[in-house]
Design a protein around this motif. Structure first.
Motif, short mmCIF file in Angstrom:
data_model
loop_
_atom_site.label_atom_id
_atom_site.label_comp_id
_atom_site.label_asym_id
_atom_site.label_seq_id
_atom_site.Cartn_x
_atom_site.Cartn_y
_atom_site.Cartn_z
N GLN A 13 0.84 -1.21 0.00
CA GLN A 13 0.00 0.00 0.00
C GLN A 13 0.87 1.25 0.00
OE1 GLN A 13 -2.03 1.25 3.66
NE2 GLN A 13 -3.96 1.30 2.51
N LYS A 14 1.95 1.23 0.78
CA LYS A 14 2.87 2.37 0.82
C LYS A 14 3.52 2.59 -0.55
CE LYS A 14 6.81 4.27 3.37
NZ LYS A 14 7.61 4.60 2.18
N ALA A 15 3.81 1.50 -1.25
CA ALA A 15 4.41 1.62 -2.58
C ALA A 15 3.48 2.35 -3.54
CB ALA A 15 4.76 0.23 -3.12
N VAL A 16 2.18 2.06 -3.45
CA VAL A 16 1.20 2.76 -4.30
C VAL A 16 1.15 4.24 -3.92
CG1 VAL A 16 -1.21 2.91 -4.99
CG2 VAL A 16 -0.18 0.68 -4.60
N LYS A 17 1.06 4.52 -2.64
CA LYS A 17 0.98 5.92 -2.20
C LYS A 17 2.24 6.70 -2.55
CE LYS A 17 -2.32 5.14 1.55
NZ LYS A 17 -2.63 5.26 3.00
N ASP A 18 3.40 6.06 -2.43
CA ASP A 18 4.66 6.74 -2.80
C ASP A 18 4.68 7.04 -4.30
OD1 ASP A 18 5.49 6.64 -0.20
OD2 ASP A 18 6.83 4.91 -0.47
N LEU A 19 4.17 6.10 -5.09
CA LEU A 19 4.13 6.31 -6.54
C LEU A 19 3.23 7.48 -6.90
CD1 LEU A 19 5.24 5.08 -9.16
CD2 LEU A 19 3.20 3.64 -9.25
N VAL A 20 2.08 7.55 -6.25
CA VAL A 20 1.16 8.67 -6.49
C VAL A 20 1.78 10.00 -6.06
CG1 VAL A 20 -1.07 9.67 -5.83
CG2 VAL A 20 -0.89 7.22 -6.31
N LYS A 21 2.49 9.96 -4.94
CA LYS A 21 3.15 11.17 -4.45
C LYS A 21 4.21 11.65 -5.45
CE LYS A 21 5.75 13.00 -0.50
NZ LYS A 21 6.37 12.66 0.81
N ASP A 22 4.97 10.70 -5.99
CA ASP A 22 5.98 11.06 -6.99
C ASP A 22 5.33 11.68 -8.23
OD1 ASP A 22 7.95 10.10 -5.36
OD2 ASP A 22 8.14 8.16 -6.38
N ALA A 59 -1.48 1.23 -11.82
CA ALA A 59 -2.32 0.04 -11.97
C ALA A 59 -1.56 -1.23 -11.59
CB ALA A 59 -2.85 -0.05 -13.40
N LYS A 60 -0.28 -1.31 -11.99
CA LYS A 60 0.53 -2.48 -11.64
C LYS A 60 0.73 -2.58 -10.13
CE LYS A 60 3.17 -2.58 -15.99
NZ LYS A 60 4.50 -2.39 -16.60
N SER A 61 0.94 -1.43 -9.49
CA SER A 61 1.12 -1.44 -8.04
C SER A 61 -0.16 -1.83 -7.32
CB SER A 61 1.58 -0.05 -7.56
OG SER A 61 2.86 0.27 -8.08
N VAL A 62 -1.29 -1.37 -7.85
CA VAL A 62 -2.58 -1.74 -7.26
C VAL A 62 -2.81 -3.24 -7.43
CG1 VAL A 62 -5.08 -1.51 -7.52
CG2 VAL A 62 -3.63 0.52 -7.54
N LYS A 63 -2.45 -3.77 -8.59
CA LYS A 63 -2.60 -5.21 -8.83
C LYS A 63 -1.73 -6.02 -7.88
CE LYS A 63 -2.57 -8.77 -12.42
NZ LYS A 63 -1.95 -9.77 -11.53
N ALA A 64 -0.56 -5.49 -7.55
CA ALA A 64 0.32 -6.19 -6.60
C ALA A 64 -0.35 -6.29 -5.24
CB ALA A 64 1.65 -5.45 -6.48
N VAL A 65 -1.05 -5.24 -4.84
CA VAL A 65 -1.80 -5.28 -3.57
C VAL A 65 -2.91 -6.30 -3.66
CG1 VAL A 65 -3.15 -3.96 -1.90
CG2 VAL A 65 -1.26 -2.86 -3.11
N ASP A 66 -3.64 -6.29 -4.78
CA ASP A 66 -4.75 -7.24 -4.93
C ASP A 66 -4.23 -8.68 -4.97
OD1 ASP A 66 -7.62 -7.81 -5.56
OD2 ASP A 66 -6.70 -8.65 -7.36
N ASP A 67 -3.10 -8.91 -5.64
CA ASP A 67 -2.51 -10.25 -5.67
C ASP A 67 -2.17 -10.72 -4.27
OD1 ASP A 67 -2.74 -10.33 -8.40
OD2 ASP A 67 -0.64 -9.82 -8.79
N ALA A 68 -1.61 -9.82 -3.47
CA ALA A 68 -1.28 -10.17 -2.09
C ALA A 68 -2.54 -10.44 -1.29
CB ALA A 68 -0.47 -9.04 -1.44
N ASP A 69 -3.57 -9.63 -1.52
CA ASP A 69 -4.84 -9.82 -0.83
C ASP A 69 -5.45 -11.18 -1.18
OD1 ASP A 69 -7.11 -8.67 0.78
OD2 ASP A 69 -8.17 -8.95 -1.12
N GLN A 70 -5.38 -11.56 -2.46
CA GLN A 70 -5.90 -12.87 -2.88
C GLN A 70 -5.08 -13.99 -2.25
OE1 GLN A 70 -8.69 -13.30 -4.53
NE2 GLN A 70 -8.97 -11.09 -4.74
#
Length: 444
Positions: free
Chosen positions: A94-103, A158-169
C-alpha cells in the motif's frame, strides 16, 4: 472481490495487527482448555472405576474432543501468524502505491479516484505563457508527450494496485486453507485444522497448474476446493468510487471448481466445472460516470455447472450444462456506456439447462433450453459488454407450475478474436499474392 485503486488508497490496515493478537490469545486459550479437559475429564473418567461398552464409547469421543482442542490451537495460531504476515506485506505494498502517487503529483500529474494520471503542469502557466505555448510549432508533440507520460504513470499505478490485490488474494487463499479440515482425525472432516500452515508465503501460493505433454498434445489444469465455511462482507457507501453499498454473506457446506485445456495447434479443447452446496445472498448498488447498476439475489441449495469449447483455428463450438436444486430469487438492472441489462427470477424446485452454439472468427450465436420441476418464473435481457470482454446480445424467459422451462438465445462478438482473424486473413492473402507473383515470375 478485486481491489481497486480507491480501495487500496483508503483502506485502514491497522486492525489486522489487533486481530492477529486476538487470534494468538485465542490459540493459547485453546491450549489451556485442552490441558484442563485432559486433566479434569479424560483422566478422571479413565481412573479404572468405570468399565464397559459405554466407557469405551465415552473415551473415544473424549479423545476426539481433546484432539479438536489441540487442533483449534494450531488453527488459531496459524491464522494469527497469517494475519501478522498479511499486515506487514499489505502495508508495504500500500505504501508503494501511495509513494508512486506522491511522486507523480510532485511532477505535476494529477491522479483521480480511479488511479488515472493527467498532466496538469501547463495549468500553472500564466495566460501569456499559455498563449505562447498554444502557438508553439511543437505544441501537438508536447501534448502527445504529456499524454504518453501520463499513461505511463497510470500503468505503473495500476501495476502497483494489482500487486496489492494479488497479495490480498494470497491472504484469502491462505486463510481459507487454514480453516479447511480435510483430515479424518478428531471428529472427522469439517473440524479444526490440525495441519494449518501459518507461513503466508507457503500457504498463500496459487494451486499449481498441472501441465502434461503427450504426442504433441499439451494439457493444463487446476482445481480448488473449500468448505465448510461462513463469511460476510459489507462496503459503502463510497462517494469517491461511486458505490452506494455492497453486501454479501455465504454459508458453504462445500464448493469446488476445476478448469483445464488440451492443445495441439490449431486444435484446442477447454473446459470448466464447479459445484456449490450451501446458501448465499448479496446486494449491491453502483453509480459512476460509466453508468448505474444494481442487483440483489439469494440462493439456498445445491448447484453444479460445466462448460467446454472446441476450436480449430478461427472456428469453434461451445456448450454449457447446469443443474440446480433449491430456492433462489434475484433481480438486476443496469445502464451504462458499455450496455444495458435487466432481469428477475424466483424459483423453488429443481432445474437443468443446456446451451450450445458456434463461433466463427470471434462472432458466435447459440441457444439455451431449460427444464424446470417446481414453481417459478424468470426473465432476462442483455445488451452490452460482459466480464470476459465479449459483447453480448441475449434474452431468456421461462415459467413453471409443476413442470415447465425456459428458452433463450445469445449472440456474442469477441473484438480481440475478430481482430486476430482479420489479421490472419490479411497475412494469408499477402502470402497467396506472393505465391502467385512467384509463379508468374517463374513462367517468364
Amino acid at each position: 472481490m478485486t481491489l481497486n485503486y480507491h480501495d487500496v488508497m483508503t483502506t485502514d490496515l491497522s486492525p489486522l495487527a489487533d486481530v492477529s493478537e486476538a487470534w494468538k490469545k485465542m490459540g493459547d486459550r485453546f491450549g489451556e482448555l485442552k490441558t484442563d479437559y485432559e486433566k479434569h475429564v479424560q483422566a478422571v473418567l479413565g481412573n479404572g472405576n468405570w468399565q464397559g461398552l459405554a466407557y469405551n464409547t465415552q473415551q473415544q469421543y473424549a479423545s476426539a474432543t481433546a484432539f479438536e482442542f489441540g487442533a483449534a490451537k494450531v488453527e488459531a495460531l496459524a491464522i494469527a501468524s497469517l494475519l501478522a504476515d498479511a499486515h506487514i506485506e499489505l502495508i508495504r505494498l500500500q505504501k508503494a502505491v501511495k509513494d508512486l502517487v506522491k511522486d507523480a503529483e510532485e511532477k505535476d500529474y494529477k491522479v483521480d479516484s480511479s488511479g488515472k494520471a493527467t498532466y496538469v503542469g501547463y495549468d500553472k502557466l500564466s495566460g501569456q505563457e499559455k498563449y505562447a505555448l498554444q502557438h508553439d510549432p511543437d505544441y501537438s508533440q508536447l501534448m502527445a508527450d504529456a499524454r504518453q507520460k501520463a499513461q505511463g504513470w497510470t500503468d505503473d499505478i495500476a501495476k502497483s494496485v494489482k500487486a496489492v490485490d494479488d497479495a490480498d488474494q494470497s491472504v484469502k487463499r491462505a486463510l481459507a486453507r487454514a480453516t479447511s479440515d480435510v483430515s479424518p482425525n478428531g471428529i472427522g472432516i469439517g473440524g479444526f485444522n490440525a495441519q494449518a500452515e501459518g507461513d503466508l508465503a507457503k500457504a498463500g501460493k496459487p494451486d499449481p497448474k498441472a501441465t502434461i505433454t503427450t504426442h504433441g498434445w499439451v494439457s493444463e489444469g487446476e482445481s480448488e476446493a473449500s468448505g465448510p465455511g461462513i463469511g460476510t462482507s459489507v462496503t459503502g457507501p463510497d462517494a469517491a468510487a461511486g458505490k452506494l453499498a455492497e453486501a454479501e454473506a455465504h454459508a458453504d457446506l462445500g464448493r469446488a471448481s476445476a478448469e483445464g485445456s488440451l492443445t495441439n495447434s490449431p486444435f484446442k479443447l477447454a473446459g470448466e466445472a464447479e459445484a456449490f452446496v450451501g446458501a448465499k445472498a448479496s446486494a449491491a448498488g453502483i453509480v459512476t460516470n460509466e453508468g448505474i447498476s444494481g442487483q440483489a439475489g439469494a440462493f439456498a441449495g445445491a448447484e453444479a455447472s460445466a462448460k467446454g469449447t472446441a476450436d480449430v483455428g478461427p472456428v469453434g463450438v461451445y456448450g454449457r450444462a447446469e443443474a440446480k436444486a433449491g430456492y433462489e430469487a434475484g433481480a438486476n438492472a443496469g445502464l451504462g456506456i458499455e450496455g444495458a441489462n435487466a432481469g428477475a427470477e424466483v424459483f423453488a424446485g429443481a432445474k437443468a439447462s443446456v446451451a450450445e452454439g458456434a463461433d466463427i472468427g470471434g462472432i458466435g450465436a447459440g441457444g439455451t433450453v431449460e427444464g424446470w420441476a417446481g414453481v417459478g418464473a424468470e426473465t432476462e435481457a442483455t445488451l452490452g459488454k460482459g466480464t470476459d470482454g465479449k459483447w453480448q446480445i441475449g434474452a431468456k424467459a421461462g415459467a413453471a407450475v409443476g413442470l415447465g422451462g425456459a428458452v433463450g438465445f445469445e449472440v456474442t462478438v469477441d473484438p480481440g478474436k475478430v481482430s486476430d482473424t482479420a489479421s490472419d486473413a490479411v497475412d494469408a492473402l499477402g502470402d497467396a499474392a506472393g505465391s502467385v507473383g512467384d509463379a508468374l515470375g517463374s513462367l517468364f
